[in-house]
Enzyme design. Structure first.
Site, PDB file in Angstrom:
ATOM      1  N   ASP A   2    -115.141  26.874 -84.526  1.00 43.70           N
ATOM      2  CA  ASP A   2    -116.265  26.251 -83.833  1.00 43.70           C
ATOM      3  C   ASP A   2    -117.592  26.955 -84.084  1.00 43.70           C
ATOM      4  OD1 ASP A   2    -115.384  28.490 -82.424  1.00 43.70           O
ATOM      5  OD2 ASP A   2    -114.522  27.311 -80.818  1.00 43.70           O
ATOM      6  N   HIS A  35    -109.141  26.056 -72.500  1.00 42.89           N
ATOM      7  CA  HIS A  35    -109.586  25.434 -73.758  1.00 42.89           C
ATOM      8  C   HIS A  35    -109.053  26.202 -74.972  1.00 42.89           C
ATOM      9  CE1 HIS A  35    -113.701  27.817 -73.983  1.00 42.89           C
ATOM     10  NE2 HIS A  35    -112.751  28.491 -74.584  1.00 42.89           N
ATOM     11  N   GLU A  78    -112.415  21.196 -74.402  1.00 45.42           N
ATOM     12  CA  GLU A  78    -112.523  21.485 -72.981  1.00 45.42           C
ATOM     13  C   GLU A  78    -111.595  20.590 -72.146  1.00 45.42           C
ATOM     14  OE1 GLU A  78    -113.917  24.113 -72.485  1.00 45.42           O
ATOM     15  OE2 GLU A  78    -116.025  24.268 -73.018  1.00 45.42           O
ATOM     16  N   ASN A 107    -110.426  28.440 -68.786  1.00 49.48           N
ATOM     17  CA  ASN A 107    -110.174  27.070 -68.306  1.00 49.48           C
ATOM     18  C   ASN A 107    -109.108  26.359 -69.143  1.00 49.48           C
ATOM     19  OD1 ASN A 107    -111.460  26.627 -70.695  1.00 49.48           O
ATOM     20  ND2 ASN A 107    -113.127  25.378 -69.880  1.00 49.48           N
TER      21      ASN A 107
HETATM   22  C1  F6R Z   1    -113.576  30.988 -80.200  1.00 48.01           C
HETATM   23  C2  F6R Z   1    -112.941  29.914 -79.461  1.00 48.01           C
HETATM   24  C3  F6R Z   1    -112.606  30.016 -78.027  1.00 48.01           C
HETATM   25  C4  F6R Z   1    -112.139  31.403 -77.583  1.00 48.01           C
HETATM   26  C5  F6R Z   1    -111.900  31.441 -76.075  1.00 48.01           C
HETATM   27  C6  F6R Z   1    -111.549  32.823 -75.587  1.00 48.01           C
HETATM   28  O1  F6R Z   1    -113.827  30.639 -81.545  1.00 48.01           O
HETATM   29  O2  F6R Z   1    -112.734  28.888 -80.033  1.00 48.01           O
HETATM   30  O3  F6R Z   1    -111.613  29.076 -77.714  1.00 48.01           O
HETATM   31  O4  F6R Z   1    -110.966  31.755 -78.257  1.00 48.01           O
HETATM   32  O5  F6R Z   1    -113.047  31.004 -75.407  1.00 48.01           O
HETATM   33  O6  F6R Z   1    -112.655  33.669 -75.740  1.00 48.01           O
HETATM   34  P1  F6R Z   1    -112.540  35.227 -75.448  1.00 48.01           P
HETATM   35  O7  F6R Z   1    -111.649  35.784 -76.498  1.00 48.01           O
HETATM   36  O8  F6R Z   1    -113.955  35.739 -75.586  1.00 48.01           O
HETATM   37  O9  F6R Z   1    -111.981  35.366 -74.078  1.00 48.01           O
END
Ligand code: F6R
Length: 238
Positions: A67, A138, A143, A136
């Protein structure tokens, strides 16, 4: 879906980094799906260390990131392009043409999504997809409540995601509210998925993810149906 519980963040990172190295050793031109965020930082540090010992290790891989924030140019310090350069790309031998991340600053985000999805398909799909999980539930920026079949698309970030990630931005108003993300349909096609989750802030999301039912309110729960998905967690996350 298999689940492996290890002691702490360090052992999870080491295990995951080894899975990636093994994948590349088995197939030098693997397509690696990569994630950003806090969780995989030590994974990249280990991969950088190992590639210093074996400089050609990543020279034939292709990478596709999950992303990017809409509106951020690759040079922006909060862009995922920047994150990937800082943690991985600047320290390993991979040519630029083999690194793929959606462009957040494209004049048309929709066209960029189509281009990106085609790139992934042209590469023959993803051999190993690394994932983190949002508090959450995702994966990528898919989302809660979104359709589970989508391909790369533009998404509105959930309030919880905005709250979780705003700390990385200097000012709240600098944080984009939209992102380009691989869809669940794209992620689900990966031949192998490795999701890592550590720390107690991920407990609730993991509980929903492994509840036994697929629930669009927890997008990661779709992984229960994937034929080759492994979830690696530390004790704190359980
Ligand atoms: C990152 C991504 C997100 C993260 C998720 C966890 O490229 O796609 O899904 O993997 O938000 O983020 P952290 O590791 O910062 O808790």
């Amino acid at each position: 879906m298999q689940c492996l519980v290890l002691e702490d963040h360090q052992s999870v990172s080491h295990y995951v980094a080894k899975q990636i190295r093994d994948q590349v050793t088995r197939k030098a031109d693997s397509v690696l799906g990569l994630a950003t965020g806090n969780t995989p930082e030590q994974v990249y540090a280990l991969l950088v260390k190992w590639s210093a010992e074996d400089p050609a290790l990543f020279s034939r891989v292709h990478t596709v990131n999950l992303d990017e924030y809409v509106g951020l140019a690759p040079e922006h310090e909060n862009s995922y392009h920047h994150y990937m350069r800082a943690h991985f790309f600047s320290h390993v031998q991979i040519s630029k043409e083999r690194m793929h991340i959606p462009r957040g600053d494209s004049p048309s985000a929709e066209q960029e999504c189509n281009r990106y999805e085609k790139t992934i398909q042209k590469l023959g799909g993803i051999d190993l997809q690394l994932l983190g999980i949002g508090s959450n539930g995702h994966i990528g920026f898919n989302e809660p409540g979104m359709a589970l079949r989508m391909r790369t698309h533009v998404t509105d970030l959930d309030d919880r995601t905005l709250r979780d990630n705003v700390r990385l931005f200097k000012r709240q108003e600098d944080m984009p509210t939209k992102a380009i993300t691989m869809g669940i349909g794209t992620i689900f096609q990966a031949k192998r998925i490795v999701l890592m989750a550590t720390g107690k802030q991920k407990r609730e999301a993991l509980r929903k993810m492994m509840s036994g039912t697929v629930d669009p309110r927890c997008p990661a729960s779709i992984l229960q149906l994937h034929p080759n998905a492994t979830v690696i967690v530390d004790r704190a996350a359980l």
